[in-house]
Enzyme design. Structure first.
Site, short mmCIF file in Angstrom:
data_model
loop_
_atom_site.label_atom_id
_atom_site.label_comp_id
_atom_site.label_asym_id
_atom_site.label_seq_id
_atom_site.Cartn_x
_atom_site.Cartn_y
_atom_site.Cartn_z
N HIS A 176 0.96 -1.28 -0.21
CA HIS A 176 0.12 0.00 0.04
C HIS A 176 0.91 1.23 0.00
O HIS A 176 1.71 1.31 0.81
CB HIS A 176 -0.82 -0.03 1.25
CG HIS A 176 -2.00 -0.83 1.04
ND1 HIS A 176 -3.28 -0.57 1.52
CD2 HIS A 176 -2.26 -1.98 0.39
CE1 HIS A 176 -4.23 -1.42 1.27
NE2 HIS A 176 -3.43 -2.42 0.52
N TYR A 232 -9.14 5.80 7.22
CA TYR A 232 -9.19 6.00 8.85
C TYR A 232 -10.27 7.42 8.79
O TYR A 232 -9.96 8.35 8.36
CB TYR A 232 -7.76 6.66 9.06
CG TYR A 232 -6.91 5.55 9.61
CD1 TYR A 232 -6.93 4.84 10.65
CD2 TYR A 232 -5.94 5.21 8.39
CE1 TYR A 232 -5.79 3.78 10.97
CE2 TYR A 232 -5.09 4.09 8.57
CZ TYR A 232 -4.93 3.59 9.71
OH TYR A 232 -4.07 2.34 9.95
N PRO A 268 -4.33 0.85 18.86
CA PRO A 268 -3.96 0.30 17.58
C PRO A 268 -4.11 1.27 16.49
O PRO A 268 -3.73 0.91 15.28
CB PRO A 268 -5.31 -0.90 17.44
CG PRO A 268 -6.30 -0.41 18.30
CD PRO A 268 -5.62 0.20 19.46
N LYS A 290 0.75 0.09 14.82
CA LYS A 290 2.28 0.10 15.65
C LYS A 290 2.38 -0.70 16.31
O LYS A 290 3.54 -1.29 16.81
CB LYS A 290 2.58 1.33 16.25
CG LYS A 290 2.59 2.55 15.01
CD LYS A 290 3.97 2.52 14.36
CE LYS A 290 3.84 3.55 13.27
NZ LYS A 290 3.63 2.55 12.15
N TYR A 302 4.03 6.51 9.77
CA TYR A 302 3.40 5.04 9.36
C TYR A 302 4.25 4.27 8.65
O TYR A 302 3.95 2.80 9.10
CB TYR A 302 2.31 5.65 8.42
CG TYR A 302 1.14 4.88 8.33
CD1 TYR A 302 -0.09 4.95 9.27
CD2 TYR A 302 1.26 3.55 7.69
CE1 TYR A 302 -1.32 3.88 8.91
CE2 TYR A 302 -0.09 2.72 7.36
CZ TYR A 302 -1.07 2.93 8.33
OH TYR A 302 -2.12 2.08 8.11
P1 FAD Z 1 1.28 -11.63 21.80
O1 FAD Z 1 0.89 -11.60 20.34
O2 FAD Z 1 0.41 -11.20 22.74
O3 FAD Z 1 2.12 -13.12 22.11
C1 FAD Z 1 2.25 -13.49 23.53
C2 FAD Z 1 2.13 -14.96 23.53
O4 FAD Z 1 2.60 -15.31 24.76
C3 FAD Z 1 0.99 -15.33 23.28
O5 FAD Z 1 0.66 -16.48 22.30
C4 FAD Z 1 0.47 -16.00 24.76
O6 FAD Z 1 -0.55 -16.98 24.77
C5 FAD Z 1 1.87 -16.39 25.22
N1 FAD Z 1 2.12 -16.28 26.66
C6 FAD Z 1 1.36 -15.44 27.79
N2 FAD Z 1 1.70 -15.63 28.92
C7 FAD Z 1 2.34 -16.81 28.81
C8 FAD Z 1 3.08 -17.59 29.78
N3 FAD Z 1 3.22 -17.20 31.13
N4 FAD Z 1 3.93 -18.64 29.36
C9 FAD Z 1 3.91 -19.07 28.08
N5 FAD Z 1 3.35 -18.16 27.38
C10 FAD Z 1 2.60 -17.03 27.61
N6 FAD Z 1 -1.98 -4.27 16.66
C11 FAD Z 1 -1.81 -3.65 15.45
O7 FAD Z 1 -1.07 -3.00 14.83
N7 FAD Z 1 -3.03 -3.64 14.85
C12 FAD Z 1 -4.19 -4.28 15.44
O8 FAD Z 1 -5.47 -4.01 14.86
C13 FAD Z 1 -4.29 -4.89 16.36
N8 FAD Z 1 -5.27 -5.39 17.09
C14 FAD Z 1 -5.17 -6.06 18.55
C15 FAD Z 1 -6.07 -6.53 19.07
C16 FAD Z 1 -6.04 -7.16 20.24
C17 FAD Z 1 -7.36 -7.97 20.92
C18 FAD Z 1 -4.98 -7.24 20.73
C19 FAD Z 1 -4.64 -7.62 22.17
C20 FAD Z 1 -4.03 -6.56 20.24
C21 FAD Z 1 -3.88 -6.07 18.96
N9 FAD Z 1 -2.81 -5.53 18.32
C22 FAD Z 1 -2.99 -4.87 17.19
C23 FAD Z 1 -1.58 -5.53 18.88
C24 FAD Z 1 -0.68 -6.79 18.14
O9 FAD Z 1 -1.42 -7.76 17.88
C25 FAD Z 1 0.32 -7.06 19.28
O10 FAD Z 1 1.35 -5.80 19.45
C26 FAD Z 1 1.38 -8.19 18.91
O11 FAD Z 1 0.56 -9.35 18.89
C27 FAD Z 1 2.40 -8.51 19.76
O12 FAD Z 1 3.27 -9.72 19.71
P2 FAD Z 1 3.69 -10.39 20.76
O13 FAD Z 1 4.29 -11.56 20.25
O14 FAD Z 1 4.68 -9.29 21.59
O15 FAD Z 1 2.74 -10.68 22.04
C1 DHB Z 2 -5.45 -2.75 10.80
C2 DHB Z 2 -5.58 -2.24 12.29
C3 DHB Z 2 -4.97 -1.10 12.56
O1 DHB Z 2 -5.17 -0.87 13.96
C4 DHB Z 2 -4.76 -0.12 11.60
O2 DHB Z 2 -4.10 0.80 12.05
C5 DHB Z 2 -4.67 -0.69 10.44
C6 DHB Z 2 -5.11 -1.95 9.97
C7 DHB Z 2 -6.13 -4.11 10.48
O3 DHB Z 2 -6.46 -4.85 11.55
O4 DHB Z 2 -6.29 -4.40 9.32
#
Ligand code: FAD
Ligand code: DHB
Length: 400
Positions: A83, A211, A303, A307, A395
């Site tokens: 994009h 947005y 979100p 980021k 961005y």
């Molecule tokens: P996570 O994805 O949370 O992974 C952590 C892992 O550790 C999980 O699989 C969990 O099960 C595991 N875990 C937890 N505790 C333990 C333990 N004690 N022992 C072993 N394993 C454990 N970001 C965006 O940019 N756009 C979005 O639209 C967006 N939507 C989101 C919606 C939701 C509901 C959430 C919660 C987050 C969203 N995010 C979004 C943020 C993005 O998904 C996260 O920043 C990203 O998943 C971070 O990755 P991570 O691996 O650090 O953490």
């Molecule tokens: C999506 C989520 C976001 O927070 C964003 O800024 C852009 C895209 C998505 O889930 O597609």
């Protein structure tokens, strides 16, 4: 039977014990593997559970490069969509910010689910050790030269001795709280609203993301592919997904985006519907002894601006390079500067997500003055190439 049991051990040794099999933990494990550094990933849930979580959708250029370096970019290059810009609307007004014109870089629309699936496949193909369904994870002696991780699987005690522990276990994990209270500092802002998101097998309303700032609250039109759309609307924190029928969601979305977009919106049944609260949160430091925090374990962004996953990836970049420096060059310079380097970039992503959220949402205590300031800022962004360049730079992702 679990991997460790098959290997005949309830106790083992690895170089890096990684807590959490989300995108941060898997990407770190795969990058280390490419450099011949051994790791074990411990995940609390099952693989299907992790892959069932619908989260981020937009990847920054730095994350794309990391996926390439990890050797897991083939499907992303084929199926992801570059994009070059995004649309921002307020009421019936809409303008575009061109990322490539202002920065020379695009972003990639490729879901977190797909990133995670590609990483799991690569780890499995390489025979990487991943333990699912782990419980009672405790990080021991992180402030010594001989840390170890203890945990249980179906009630059976296990232990991993390691050189380093990477805490990639998200916001609700155990790693962050392993850092003693008198060392750890936390900074937080909780927003008085959430996002209600749906996934539907319908063509996206527009080839680029929209947005939307509207009098009724924020909306976002996003996508995963030509026939899979992701839409969000700002909602009350007291709402539950069950309060929103698909029809109610579509009607509300249509009222928040420009009329010409609403008129061409194709609606259909939702295949996922969930609410995410919005929060800004940072922990400092991101290192304690031989424990390093990565991704959501250390910080959360609202979100808006996508980021979260991308900031997790930049942490992985700094940690991976620090660990390489340690194992390949016998130098602690990279791991010693990890926390400071990662946090410098984290705070800039926090600022951007806070700013973009402030620009686009309706706040319960917002005055008419606050609203006029929002409109003035949107009009400034619409008219000023300099403002657009600053937005685009953030961005597509600040350089590592
Ligand atoms: P996570 O994805 O949370 O992974 C952590 C892992 O550790 C999980 O699989 C969990 O099960 C595991 N875990 C937890 N505790 C333990 C333990 N004690 N022992 C072993 N394993 C454990 N970001 C965006 O940019 N756009 C979005 O639209 C967006 N939507 C989101 C919606 C939701 C509901 C959430 C919660 C987050 C969203 N995010 C979004 C943020 C993005 O998904 C996260 O920043 C990203 O998943 C971070 O990755 P991570 O691996 O650090 O953490
Ligand atoms: C999506 C989520 C976001 O927070 C964003 O800024 C852009 C895209 C998505 O889930 O597609």
């Amino acid at each position: 039977m679990c991997i460790l049991c098959r290997m005949g051990a309830h106790s083992m040794k690895t170089q890096v014990a990684i807590i959490g099999g989300g995108p941060s933990g898997l990407l770190l494990s795969q990058l280390l593997h490419v450099r011949g550094i051994d790791s074990v990933v411990l995940e609390r849930k099952t693989k299907d559970y992790v892959l069932g979580r619908i989260r981020a959708g937009v990847l920054e250029r730095g994350m794309l490069d990391l996926m390439r370096e990890a050797g897991v970019a083939d499907r992303m290059e084929k199926e992801g969509h570059a994009h070059d810009g995004t649309l921002i609307s307020y009421g019936d007004e809409m303008f575009r910010v061109d990322f490539t014109e202002h920065t020379g870089h695009a972003v990639m629309v490729y879901g977190q689910t797909e990133v995670t699936r590609d990483l799991y496949e690569a780890r499995e193909a390489a025979g990487g050790a991943i333990e699912f369904n782990v419980e009672d994870v405790v990080i021991n002696d992180a402030d010594s030269d001989a840390p170890f991780v203890s945990y249980t699987v179906v009630g059976q005690a296990r232990r991993i001795d390691c050189d380093f522990v990477a805490g990639c276990d998200g916001f609700h994990g155990v790693s962050r709280n392993t850092i003693p209270d008198d060392v750890r500092r936390e900074y937080e802002k909780v927003y008085p609203f959430g996002w209600l998101g749906i996934l539907s097998e319908t063509p996206p309303v527009n080839p680029e993301l929209i947005y939307a700032n509207s009098d009724r609250g924020f909306a976002l039109c996003s996508m995963r592919n030509e026939n899979l759309s992701r839409y969000y609307i700002q909602c009350s924190l007291s709402d539950s997904p069950n309060d929103w029928s698909d029809t109610a969601f579509w009607n509300e979305l249509k009222r928040r985006i420009p009329t010409d977009q609403a008129d061409k919106l194709v609606t259909g049944p939702s295949i996922e519907k969930s609410i995410a609260p919005l929060r800004s949160f940072v922990t400092e430091p991101m290192r304690w002894g031989r424990l390093f925090l990565c991704g959501d374990a250390a910080h959360i962004v609202p979100p808006t601006g996508a980021k979260g996953l991308n900031t997790a990836a930049s942490d992985v970049h700094y940690l991976y390079n620090g660990l390489r420096d340690f194992y390949e060059n016998n130098s602690t310079a990279g791991i010693d500067s990890y926390s400071q380097k990662a946090l410098a970039r984290v705070w800039k992503a926090e600022r951007f997500s806070w700013w973009f959220s402030s620009l686009l949402h309706r706040y319960p205590d917002q005055t008419t003055f606050d609203h006029r300031i929002q409109v003035a800022e949107l009009e400034f962004l619409r008219a000023s190439k300099a403002a657009q360049k600053a937005m685009a730079e953030n961005y597509v992702g600040l350089p590592y």
